[in-house]
Each structure stands twice: as C-alpha cells, then as structure tokens.
Scaffold this motif. Structure first.
Motif, mmCIF file in Angstrom:
data_model
loop_
_atom_site.group_PDB
_atom_site.id
_atom_site.type_symbol
_atom_site.label_atom_id
_atom_site.label_comp_id
_atom_site.label_asym_id
_atom_site.label_seq_id
_atom_site.Cartn_x
_atom_site.Cartn_y
_atom_site.Cartn_z
ATOM 1 N N PRO A 81 29.946 -21.225 -48.788
ATOM 2 C CA PRO A 81 28.528 -21.011 -49.800
ATOM 3 C C PRO A 81 28.859 -20.142 -51.043
ATOM 4 O O PRO A 81 30.392 -19.516 -51.297
ATOM 5 C CB PRO A 81 27.926 -20.157 -48.371
ATOM 6 N N ILE A 82 28.440 -20.629 -51.788
ATOM 7 C CA ILE A 82 28.321 -19.306 -53.149
ATOM 8 C C ILE A 82 28.021 -18.328 -53.260
ATOM 9 O O ILE A 82 27.567 -17.933 -52.753
ATOM 10 C CB ILE A 82 27.378 -19.489 -54.778
ATOM 11 N N PRO A 83 29.894 -17.422 -53.238
ATOM 12 C CA PRO A 83 29.972 -16.357 -53.395
ATOM 13 C C PRO A 83 29.128 -15.268 -53.874
ATOM 14 O O PRO A 83 28.465 -14.362 -53.088
ATOM 15 C CB PRO A 83 31.887 -16.125 -53.683
ATOM 16 N N SER A 84 28.688 -15.284 -54.948
ATOM 17 C CA SER A 84 27.924 -14.489 -55.905
ATOM 18 C C SER A 84 26.196 -14.371 -54.973
ATOM 19 O O SER A 84 25.876 -13.540 -56.163
ATOM 20 C CB SER A 84 28.344 -14.382 -56.991
ATOM 21 N N TRP A 85 26.140 -15.418 -54.291
ATOM 22 C CA TRP A 85 24.804 -15.497 -53.379
ATOM 23 C C TRP A 85 24.699 -15.207 -52.590
ATOM 24 O O TRP A 85 26.033 -15.912 -51.750
ATOM 25 C CB TRP A 85 24.202 -16.426 -54.254
ATOM 26 N N THR A 86 23.694 -15.062 -51.753
ATOM 27 C CA THR A 86 22.939 -14.562 -50.838
ATOM 28 C C THR A 86 22.839 -16.037 -49.707
ATOM 29 O O THR A 86 22.140 -16.443 -50.170
ATOM 30 C CB THR A 86 22.283 -13.460 -49.613
ATOM 31 N N PRO A 87 23.623 -15.904 -48.957
ATOM 32 C CA PRO A 87 23.192 -17.257 -48.292
ATOM 33 C C PRO A 87 22.185 -17.671 -47.832
ATOM 34 O O PRO A 87 21.341 -16.392 -47.535
ATOM 35 C CB PRO A 87 24.630 -17.396 -47.368
ATOM 36 N N PRO A 88 21.705 -19.004 -47.716
ATOM 37 C CA PRO A 88 19.990 -18.915 -46.708
ATOM 38 C C PRO A 88 19.902 -19.277 -45.442
ATOM 39 O O PRO A 88 21.098 -18.681 -44.899
ATOM 40 C CB PRO A 88 19.770 -20.405 -47.685
ATOM 41 N N ASP A 89 18.936 -18.424 -45.151
ATOM 42 C CA ASP A 89 19.340 -18.036 -43.539
ATOM 43 C C ASP A 89 19.314 -19.455 -42.952
ATOM 44 O O ASP A 89 18.001 -19.956 -43.084
ATOM 45 C CB ASP A 89 17.875 -17.363 -43.395
ATOM 46 N N PRO A 90 19.856 -19.201 -42.115
ATOM 47 C CA PRO A 90 19.752 -20.452 -41.319
ATOM 48 C C PRO A 90 18.566 -21.215 -40.135
ATOM 49 O O PRO A 90 18.085 -22.079 -39.454
ATOM 50 C CB PRO A 90 21.344 -20.581 -40.193
ATOM 51 N N ALA A 91 18.447 -19.830 -40.418
ATOM 52 C CA ALA A 91 17.328 -19.575 -39.152
ATOM 53 C C ALA A 91 16.103 -20.146 -39.438
ATOM 54 O O ALA A 91 14.770 -20.663 -39.151
ATOM 55 C CB ALA A 91 16.546 -18.591 -38.429
ATOM 56 N N ALA A 92 15.953 -19.663 -40.978
ATOM 57 C CA ALA A 92 14.817 -20.655 -41.500
ATOM 58 C C ALA A 92 14.641 -22.408 -41.539
ATOM 59 O O ALA A 92 13.269 -23.256 -42.342
ATOM 60 C CB ALA A 92 14.721 -20.265 -43.176
ATOM 61 N N TYR A 93 15.612 -23.459 -41.317
ATOM 62 C CA TYR A 93 15.638 -24.536 -41.260
ATOM 63 C C TYR A 93 15.856 -25.395 -40.500
ATOM 64 O O TYR A 93 16.617 -24.207 -39.015
ATOM 65 C CB TYR A 93 17.063 -24.595 -42.028
ATOM 66 N N ALA A 94 15.601 -26.270 -39.770
ATOM 67 C CA ALA A 94 15.420 -27.527 -38.240
ATOM 68 C C ALA A 94 17.230 -27.678 -37.558
ATOM 69 O O ALA A 94 17.773 -27.632 -37.193
ATOM 70 C CB ALA A 94 14.854 -28.180 -38.005
ATOM 71 N N GLU A 95 17.459 -27.258 -39.603
ATOM 72 C CA GLU A 95 19.276 -28.208 -39.431
ATOM 73 C C GLU A 95 19.874 -28.176 -41.020
ATOM 74 O O GLU A 95 19.108 -27.782 -41.568
ATOM 75 C CB GLU A 95 19.252 -30.168 -39.627
ATOM 76 N N SER A 96 20.879 -27.670 -40.529
ATOM 77 C CA SER A 96 21.943 -27.787 -41.849
ATOM 78 C C SER A 96 23.623 -28.221 -41.952
ATOM 79 O O SER A 96 23.631 -29.113 -40.930
ATOM 80 C CB SER A 96 22.105 -26.056 -42.142
ATOM 81 N N ALA A 97 23.028 -28.923 -43.310
ATOM 82 C CA ALA A 97 24.511 -30.084 -43.091
ATOM 83 C C ALA A 97 25.539 -29.665 -45.356
ATOM 84 O O ALA A 97 24.647 -28.293 -45.514
ATOM 85 C CB ALA A 97 24.193 -31.185 -43.449
ATOM 86 N N VAL A 98 26.605 -29.257 -44.868
ATOM 87 C CA VAL A 98 27.259 -29.631 -46.527
ATOM 88 C C VAL A 98 27.604 -31.065 -46.879
ATOM 89 O O VAL A 98 27.976 -31.410 -45.749
ATOM 90 C CB VAL A 98 28.994 -28.458 -45.040
ATOM 91 N N HIS A 99 27.604 -31.053 -47.448
ATOM 92 C CA HIS A 99 27.913 -31.678 -48.147
ATOM 93 C C HIS A 99 29.116 -32.454 -48.086
ATOM 94 O O HIS A 99 30.137 -31.217 -49.391
ATOM 95 C CB HIS A 99 27.153 -32.027 -49.879
ATOM 96 N N THR A 100 30.012 -34.017 -48.458
ATOM 97 C CA THR A 100 31.037 -33.598 -48.503
ATOM 98 C C THR A 100 31.474 -34.702 -49.269
ATOM 99 O O THR A 100 31.640 -34.905 -50.699
ATOM 100 C CB THR A 100 31.551 -34.071 -47.367
ATOM 101 N N ASP A 101 30.870 -36.141 -49.014
ATOM 102 C CA ASP A 101 30.961 -37.269 -49.879
ATOM 103 C C ASP A 101 29.252 -37.741 -50.071
ATOM 104 O O ASP A 101 28.223 -37.563 -48.827
ATOM 105 C CB ASP A 101 31.668 -38.132 -50.013
ATOM 106 N N ASP A 102 28.967 -38.770 -50.833
ATOM 107 C CA ASP A 102 27.865 -39.132 -50.884
ATOM 108 C C ASP A 102 27.214 -39.897 -49.316
ATOM 109 O O ASP A 102 26.241 -40.469 -48.673
ATOM 110 C CB ASP A 102 26.908 -40.077 -52.556
ATOM 111 N N GLU A 103 27.953 -41.084 -49.125
ATOM 112 C CA GLU A 103 27.375 -41.911 -48.254
ATOM 113 C C GLU A 103 27.306 -41.414 -46.631
ATOM 114 O O GLU A 103 26.802 -41.523 -46.282
ATOM 115 C CB GLU A 103 29.246 -42.627 -47.984
ATOM 116 N N THR A 104 28.479 -40.793 -46.436
ATOM 117 C CA THR A 104 28.137 -38.994 -45.772
ATOM 118 C C THR A 104 26.876 -38.670 -45.548
ATOM 119 O O THR A 104 26.538 -39.103 -44.511
ATOM 120 C CB THR A 104 29.594 -37.763 -45.170
#
Length: 415
Positions: free
Chosen positions: A40-63
């Motif tokens: 997460p970008i350290p200077s910003w408060t991260p999004p609330d995971p509870a607001a989303y049904a699912e979360s992922a972190v981008h690693t590469d376009d194919e994945t």
C-alpha cells in the motif's frame, strides 16, 4: 459474493474513493479491489477491506487478467491517481468501457497533459521539463517572465508545487523536487516548470459515458499564498449560469475530449486567465473534496453515485445526464483548514469539535489527525488538519459559520 451480481473493480481505492463501493452496492453490484503496487502507498490510508467483497494485489498483467476473467466485471476503474494507468490498460485488455491507453500518459503526466491540449488547439500553459535544475532555471530566465511554477510531473495534493519569483527560488524548488519522491513514494526523475497562470482558479467536476459528459458541479477556489505555496482555504459552489461557469464548462468539455476521457469521473482545475480558461490539471477520478452526503443535499447527486450509474445502467445515465449540467439546491462550501502549529497531537478536543459541528450550516467535519500523530505547519493539502463541509439556505449564513470555525480551528488539537 452475491450470486450473479455484476462486478465492479476499483483500482487503488484510496482516500475518498471509499465512497465508490457503497455507490455500486446500492445498484446491486459486487465491488472488488485491486491494488496497483506491491505494498500500500504509505502516505495514504489504505482502503477498508470490509468495503470490498474481494481484494487482490497486481503483480503482472497475465495473472491479474486471469483473476479478472473469472470475475467477469462490468468495469475496471481508477479509485485515485495511482490507479489510472493500470485501470486504463486492464479495461482495454478486457474489452470493457474505458478511456484506453493511447492517451493514458496525458491523464497522469502533467507535461504530457498540457501537450495533448496544445495538439488539440486548446489554450494551455507554457512549460518545460528536465532532469536538471540548471536547465529549468535557464528556461525560466530565457522566458523572461516570473513567477513560474515548479512541480513534480505526476504527483497530487499540491505535493512539491512551488510558485517561484526569482531564478534562485526556481533552482531551490527544482532541486527539492529532483531530490524527493512524489506523493506515491516514487522518486522524481524529472521536474516540470510552467508559466504562472493569472486569474482565479475553479473546479469543474464531471462524469462521462461514451464521450457524453455531465458536469456534476463547479466551484471557485479561494487560496492564500504563503512562502511560494498556494494554500487552500475555501471552495465555493457556483451556479451553472454564473459567470464565468459557462465558459469554464465549455472549455472543460473540450479538455476531456482532448485527453480521451470518455468514461468515468474527472476532476479538472482551471484558471480563468486574462486570455480565457486554461487548464491547471485534470485527474481521471472522482474529486478529492467530494463528500457524497453534502453533494446529495446541495446538488441532488454526487460523483460517486453517478459513476456507478454510468457503468451499471449506462442508458439510464445517458438519458438523465448526457450533455447536461448540475442544478444546485442550496449554497455549499468546503473549508480546508491550515495550521501554523508544530508538535505531536496529545488529544482531539471533543468539546471544540462539537462546537464547530453545532454551527447551523456545518454539515460535517473531517479530522485528519489522531492522538500521537505529528502536526506540522501547512504547506500543501497533505498537511492540512481538517476539512469542514458547510451548506445552508444562504451564502451569508455559510460565511458567518466559516468565520466562527476559523476562530475555533486551532483549539481542536491539543499538543
């Protein structure tokens, strides 16, 4: 997630992009989050995971594309600035409504942004970029007109923006940018210098679908210049027929077309100069100052809800909003609170905060600091201490409460 519910993907749902999940959910959609960076970008408060049904972190376009194809989303949109390029690329690869990649750089890089306007024949700022402070100074001197504005190419929240009145100030500001990182933690490899635009500055916020733009609001900034920094104070809601709003709106619509913004929200800041409207910058995302509840009261709509409608029910959005402008219900204003204090917050004074919120036209106060956090003299939006939203029957009533809030603001934080 609910069976068969259409899916919306928000990339980098930082800051007030937190209003997007609820807006989509109200239309029966499932919302998932995609983080564009490994951490997460350290200077910003991260999004609330509870607001989303699912979360992922981008690693590469194919994945990420494999993950997206399983979700079969209706849209992939940027929540805030760092997500714009990835959302553009993924929506194009998925064949979803989006702004495409051809002009992606012009929607993030401020130099490329002005050059896109120049190519389209629109009024734009004089500018120069370099990886050397000496070249920036040489351009400013050769131009023969001060002040000039020095800034990072792709930051936000007035990070690193300095108005320079002399070559020496220009050199100092340029070196500071090149030695630092932008608001997203990335090193600045180049610095941008632009001519200073005279005149008042305005906001024009929009939501688009299929290249049809709805102007959701327009505001006038009132700022205070302190040590080369334009500190935000008030932004005041304007009537759509009030001068110079019609001229600003016509220009902004042309800007959106020049930047390839055909879908989603945009937040444009425009100076009304002696030669007419000239763009400061456009962000291809919802406005950072947009509070849905205030906008619902004062405007009868808000940008987050309109974005959700444009993607979930495009024909309904087009029928109700395409090519139109907002109609205010009552005056409104945002007050961005600056400070000269320096120290560590010991407590938030609940009594003072309650007194501010009890003022008749105060709609909501957003407190930016908590006990234990450092409070510093304000130099940009990131170091402002509070945001106070006001709305009421008259502008005079709002300004009276604004003055009372100014008297109380320095008592909110006990150091």
């Amino acid at each position: 997630m609910p069976a068969n519910a259409p899916v919306a993907v928000v990339v980098d749902g930082y800051y007030n992009a937190s209003s997007l999940p609820l807006a989509f959910a109200r239309l029966g959609m499932t919302v998932v989050h995609l983080q564009s960076t490994p951490e997460p970008i350290p200077s910003w408060t991260p999004p609330d995971p509870a607001a989303y049904a699912e979360s992922a972190v981008h690693t590469d376009d194919e994945t990420t594309l494999q993950w997206l194809k399983a979700l079969d989303p209706v849209c992939v949109i940027a929540g805030q600035e760092p997500g714009v390029l990835l959302a553009d690329r993924l929506s194009q690869l998925m064949g979803l409504p989006g702004n495409g990649t051809r002009l992606s750089a012009a929607r993030r890089d401020k130099y490329a942004m002005a050059e896109a306007l120049r190519a389209a024949g629109l009024p734009c700022v004089e500018q120069f970029k370099s990886d050397r402070a000496e070249a920036i100074v040489a351009w400013a001197v050769e131009r023969g007109e001060f002040p000039v504005v020095v800034k990072p190419l792709s930051s936000c929240n007035t990070d690193g923006v300095v108005i320079c009145a002399t070559p020496e100030e220009t050199a100092t500001a340029a070196r500071a940018v090149l030695a630092g990182r932008d608001a997203f933690g990335r090193p600045n490899t180049e610095v941008l210098a632009q001519g200073y635009l005279d005149g008042d500055e305005y906001i024009v916020d929009t939501v688009s679908r299929d290249g049809q733009h709805f102007v959701s609001s327009s505001w006038k900034y009132e700022k205070t210049l302190v040590n080369g920094k334009n500190l935000y104070d008030k932004d005041i809601l304007l009537a759509p027929d009030e001068s110079p709003v019609p001229e600003l709106v016509a220009y902004t619509r042309a800007v959106l077309d020049a930047l390839g913004i055909r879908h989603g929200a945009a937040h444009s800041e425009v100076k009304m100069t002696c030669r007419g409207p000239v763009l400061v910058e456009t962000g291809a995302r919802i406005s950072g100052g947009m509070l849905p509840s205030l906008h619902d009261v004062s405007l009868g709509q808000n940008q987050a809800a309109l974005v959700a409608l444009a993607y979930a029910h495009p024909q309904e959005f087009l029928a109700a909003y395409a090519g139109r402008s907002y109609q205010p219900r009552q005056p409104a204003m945002g007050y961005t609170v600056a400070t000269s204090a320096d120290g560590v917050v010991r407590a938030v004074d609940a009594k003072t905060l309650a007194a501010i919120n009890a003022l008749p036209t105060v709609h909501q106060t957003v407190v930016n600091l908590a006990p234990g956090q450092r409070i510093r003299p304000t130099v940009d939006l990131g170091t402002c201490t509070m945001r106070i939203y006001l709305t009421g029957p008259t502008q005079e009533a709002i300004l009276a409460d604004y003055a009372r809030a100014r008297d109380l603001k320095d008592l909110v934080y006990r150091l």
